[in-house]
Design a protein around this motif. Structure first.
Motif, mmCIF file in Angstrom:
data_model
loop_
_atom_site.group_PDB
_atom_site.id
_atom_site.type_symbol
_atom_site.label_atom_id
_atom_site.label_comp_id
_atom_site.label_asym_id
_atom_site.label_seq_id
_atom_site.Cartn_x
_atom_site.Cartn_y
_atom_site.Cartn_z
ATOM 1 N N TYR A 337 73.705 46.849 41.738
ATOM 2 C CA TYR A 337 72.686 45.972 42.314
ATOM 3 C C TYR A 337 71.324 46.648 42.196
ATOM 4 C CZ TYR A 337 70.585 42.557 45.460
ATOM 5 O OH TYR A 337 69.803 41.554 45.985
ATOM 6 N N GLY A 338 70.401 45.964 41.578
ATOM 7 C CA GLY A 338 69.087 46.536 41.327
ATOM 8 C C GLY A 338 68.946 47.084 39.926
ATOM 9 N N GLY A 339 70.058 47.141 39.187
ATOM 10 C CA GLY A 339 70.033 47.525 37.778
ATOM 11 C C GLY A 339 69.543 48.942 37.536
ATOM 12 N N GLU A 340 68.872 49.117 36.408
ATOM 13 C CA GLU A 340 68.414 50.439 35.989
ATOM 14 C C GLU A 340 67.403 51.043 36.962
ATOM 15 O OE1 GLU A 340 69.336 52.573 33.575
ATOM 16 O OE2 GLU A 340 71.007 51.182 33.273
ATOM 17 N N ARG A 341 66.675 50.190 37.679
ATOM 18 C CA ARG A 341 65.719 50.712 38.670
ATOM 19 C C ARG A 341 66.428 51.559 39.715
ATOM 20 N NH1 ARG A 341 64.445 48.950 43.664
ATOM 21 N NH2 ARG A 341 65.605 47.006 43.362
ATOM 22 N N ARG A 342 67.607 51.098 40.164
ATOM 23 C CA ARG A 342 68.343 51.841 41.189
ATOM 24 C C ARG A 342 69.123 53.013 40.604
ATOM 25 N NH1 ARG A 342 68.776 49.806 46.244
ATOM 26 N NH2 ARG A 342 69.139 52.016 46.664
ATOM 27 N N LEU A 343 69.337 53.011 39.300
ATOM 28 C CA LEU A 343 70.039 54.125 38.663
ATOM 29 C C LEU A 343 69.100 55.240 38.218
ATOM 30 C CD1 LEU A 343 72.743 52.353 36.429
ATOM 31 C CD2 LEU A 343 73.156 53.844 38.402
ATOM 32 N N ALA A 344 67.797 55.031 38.376
ATOM 33 C CA ALA A 344 66.823 55.978 37.822
ATOM 34 C C ALA A 344 66.998 57.383 38.381
ATOM 35 C CB ALA A 344 65.400 55.459 38.083
ATOM 36 N N ALA A 345 67.149 57.504 39.701
ATOM 37 C CA ALA A 345 67.272 58.832 40.316
ATOM 38 C C ALA A 345 68.562 59.519 39.876
ATOM 39 C CB ALA A 345 67.231 58.710 41.840
ATOM 40 N N LEU A 346 69.639 58.764 39.784
ATOM 41 C CA LEU A 346 70.914 59.327 39.351
ATOM 42 C C LEU A 346 70.832 59.762 37.888
ATOM 43 C CD1 LEU A 346 73.876 59.905 40.094
ATOM 44 C CD2 LEU A 346 74.424 57.568 39.386
ATOM 45 N N ARG A 347 70.182 58.967 37.071
ATOM 46 C CA ARG A 347 70.067 59.304 35.650
ATOM 47 C C ARG A 347 69.141 60.511 35.447
ATOM 48 N NH1 ARG A 347 71.779 56.402 31.574
ATOM 49 N NH2 ARG A 347 71.869 54.426 32.713
ATOM 50 N N ALA A 348 68.131 60.657 36.302
ATOM 51 C CA ALA A 348 67.244 61.819 36.201
ATOM 52 C C ALA A 348 67.998 63.104 36.543
ATOM 53 C CB ALA A 348 66.044 61.641 37.130
ATOM 54 N N ALA A 349 68.896 63.017 37.516
ATOM 55 C CA ALA A 349 69.675 64.191 37.912
ATOM 56 C C ALA A 349 70.772 64.503 36.904
ATOM 57 C CB ALA A 349 70.277 63.967 39.295
ATOM 58 N N PHE A 350 71.354 63.455 36.305
ATOM 59 C CA PHE A 350 72.459 63.623 35.363
ATOM 60 C C PHE A 350 72.211 62.710 34.154
ATOM 61 C CE2 PHE A 350 74.104 64.452 39.629
ATOM 62 C CZ PHE A 350 74.640 65.720 39.469
ATOM 63 N N PRO A 351 71.495 63.228 33.149
ATOM 64 C CA PRO A 351 71.118 62.375 32.010
ATOM 65 C C PRO A 351 72.298 61.815 31.230
ATOM 66 C CG PRO A 351 69.848 64.430 32.049
ATOM 67 C CD PRO A 351 70.931 64.574 33.058
ATOM 68 N N LYS A 352 73.456 62.500 31.282
ATOM 69 C CA LYS A 352 74.600 62.041 30.489
ATOM 70 C C LYS A 352 75.428 61.006 31.262
ATOM 71 C CE LYS A 352 75.141 66.155 27.595
ATOM 72 N NZ LYS A 352 76.065 67.244 27.171
ATOM 73 N N ILE A 353 74.741 59.990 31.739
ATOM 74 C CA ILE A 353 75.437 58.887 32.415
ATOM 75 C C ILE A 353 75.866 57.875 31.361
ATOM 76 C CG2 ILE A 353 75.051 56.852 33.863
ATOM 77 C CD1 ILE A 353 73.568 58.535 35.791
ATOM 78 N N VAL A 354 77.120 57.463 31.413
ATOM 79 C CA VAL A 354 77.621 56.476 30.462
ATOM 80 C C VAL A 354 78.405 55.396 31.203
ATOM 81 C CG1 VAL A 354 77.730 58.050 28.486
ATOM 82 C CG2 VAL A 354 79.696 57.868 30.021
#
Length: 496
Positions: A337-354
């Motif tokens: 919920y919220g799409g990539e905007r809400r995943l931004a912090a998680l992706r910054a901490a762990f770039p290898k999100i798939v």
């Protein structure tokens, strides 16, 4: 020269013609006899040659013969079917998502075995929030399901025609009482079959108790869950492809990030959402009448540990747990919920999100799209195979995957203590706890919550609060009925 009269010639010809006919017929019979004998002789020789070939075939071809046998293995022999007089037919309609339905199927097989019933292949939920049109055989290998349990329960694909609604037959429809033991089914459900040949359970979630069930029934629940319920070959193949792709890149964490629209609307958890998003989730909750609780105070729910972690909170917890920045994180969930905007912090901490959508070609997923249970089956396969499994909410997927990982050798599953984590997160974010203090507190909190062997917690009269059977099916993980071989003799209690 003797001249015969015309009448004499006629008489003579009448005598000769039958003789010639008899000779021709005898000749034909001889030819037929010779052909039959020749055929028998040829086939006998051929059979003998085949036998001799199988016995003395040249070594040159022996490797080929072995290769063929290994390439095309013969199917495993079926277990002998259990012979019993059926007391009636049990129809079941499962409700909920994939893993809630999976547990329900295991329970209903067990109930059918207990009551000596014939089970009709379960119907799956098509009316829930996800509106998935999948049938049982779209997700599970129905032939394997029926065949692998034939020594326990008679399972049929559909009711006999005489019990069809099309022919005017109306089965008894009812939901069994939740968290019931075998006495309830023997004393209250079984007598109903003397009047009603078919009973339809229209709700099946948590209709069998976690504890107090005979050991042989508990083991049957495990057998259905771990052996009989195989996904279809298409789902298995694609799931294994995902696992192989991830493993080739190194260890990976499966993060069940349950920050999805339905969960947030149902739980009333809006922490981190905008006002507009909070209103949208509230409208959705009111739109579904079976979501009974309507007015919910989000922060109260969160402080009780009843909300899934946000993506931002998940990033902080994974860092505190010691996961390196370059670890692969597989997001096992639907749309966040919220799409990539809400995943931004998680992706910054762990770039290898798939996610599966990133690993597979669009054509490979096309068949599974708009089928939430089939997509969830792919996440289930990846989650059970992952190096570490971290669910951010203890829903049905988290629990059933945890149980599978225990069954596979107590693979590491981090069961987050959300109630205490919320306090730590708030203290850290307001500056009361330093990063090091926060990290130390998070790790200490979860030392005993990583999926290691542990006794299932029993709370009398409060089955909703005790440990779920499918998260820790201890009776199927140990050899003795006390499980001392697994847990040790301390505080030993008999597994019932």
């Amino acid at each position: 020269m003797e001249v015969r009269s015309e009448s004499e010639v006629h008489v003579r010809s009448e005598k000769v013609l039958p003789l010639q006919g008899q000779m021709i017929q005898r000749t034909r019979l001889k030819v037929l006899f010779i052909r039959v004998c020749s055929s028998i002789l040829i086939w006998t020789c051929l059979v003998q040659l085949i036998a001799v070939w199988e016995l003395y075939q040249p070594r040159l071809f022996s490797g080929f013969a072995v290769h063929v046998e290994q390439t095309l293995p013969s199917p495993l022999p079926l277990v002998p079917a259990r012979n019993y007089t059926s007391n009636g037919f049990l129809q079941v309609s499962c409700n909920g998502g994939l893993n809630q339905m999976r547990a329900a199927i295991c329970d209903m097989v067990t109930v059918a075995r207990l009551l000596n019933l014939t089970l009709v292949v379960p119907e799956l939920d098509k009316t829930s929030f996800w509106a998935d049109p999948s049938n049982f055989d779209d997700i599970f290998d129905v032939k394997h399901f029926i065949d692998s349990l034939r020594d326990e329960v008679r399972i049929i694909k559909r009711l006999p025609k005489r019990f069809s609604r099309r022919y005017g037959y109306q089965p008894l429809e009812m939901p069994p009482v939740s968290w019931s033991n075998e006495k309830y089914y023997l004393q209250q459900i079984l007598p109903l079959f003397s009047k009603h040949q078919v009973i339809h359970f229209n709700r099946t979630d948590t209709r069998l108790a976690n504890n107090g069930i005979p050991l042989e029934l508990q083991k049957l629940r495990c057998r259905v869950n771990f052996q009989a319920l195989k996904f279809t070959p298409d789902i298995e193949a694609l799931g294994e492809k995902l696992v192989k792709m991830l493993q080739e890149r190194g260890p990976f964490v499966a993060l069940h990030l349950r920050y999805e629209m339905d969960m947030l609307a149902f739980s009333g958890c809006t922490h981190g959402c905008t006002n507009e998003e909070a209103e949208e989730l509230k409208r959705l909750r009111y739109a579904f009448p079976w979501w009974r609780e309507k007015e919910i105070v989000s922060e109260e729910r969160r402080s009780q540990g009843l909300c899934p972690l946000t993506p931002e909170e998940a990033a902080l917890i994974l860092q505190a747990m010691g996961f390196e920045k370059d670890i692969q994180i597989y997001i096992a969930s639907g749309d966040i919920y919220g799409g990539e905007r809400r995943l931004a912090a998680l992706r910054a901490a762990f770039p290898k999100i798939v996610k599966k959508e990133m690993l597979l070609e669009p054509g490979e997923l096309r068949h599974f799209q708009n089928h939430s249970s089939q997509m969830a089956a792919l996440d289930f396969i990846v989650s059970t195979a992952s190096s570490v499994f971290v669910p951010t909410y203890d829903g049905n997927m988290a629990k059933v995957v945890e149980g599978h990982r225990r069954y596979l050798g107590f693979k590491k599953t981090i069961r987050l203590d959300r109630k205490r984590l919320v306090d730590l997160l708030d203290l850290h974010q307001n500056g009361t706890l330093t990063r090091d203090e926060f990290t130390a507190a998070v790790r200490q909190l979860h030392e005993g919550r990583i999926g290691q062997p542990a006794r299932r917690r029993v709370i009398a009269e409060k089955p909703k609060e005790e440990d779920y059977f499918y998260a820790n099916p201890q009776e199927c993980l140990c050899e003795s009925n006390t499980c001392d071989d697994l847990f040790g003799p301390e505080n030993s209690t008999l597994v019932q």
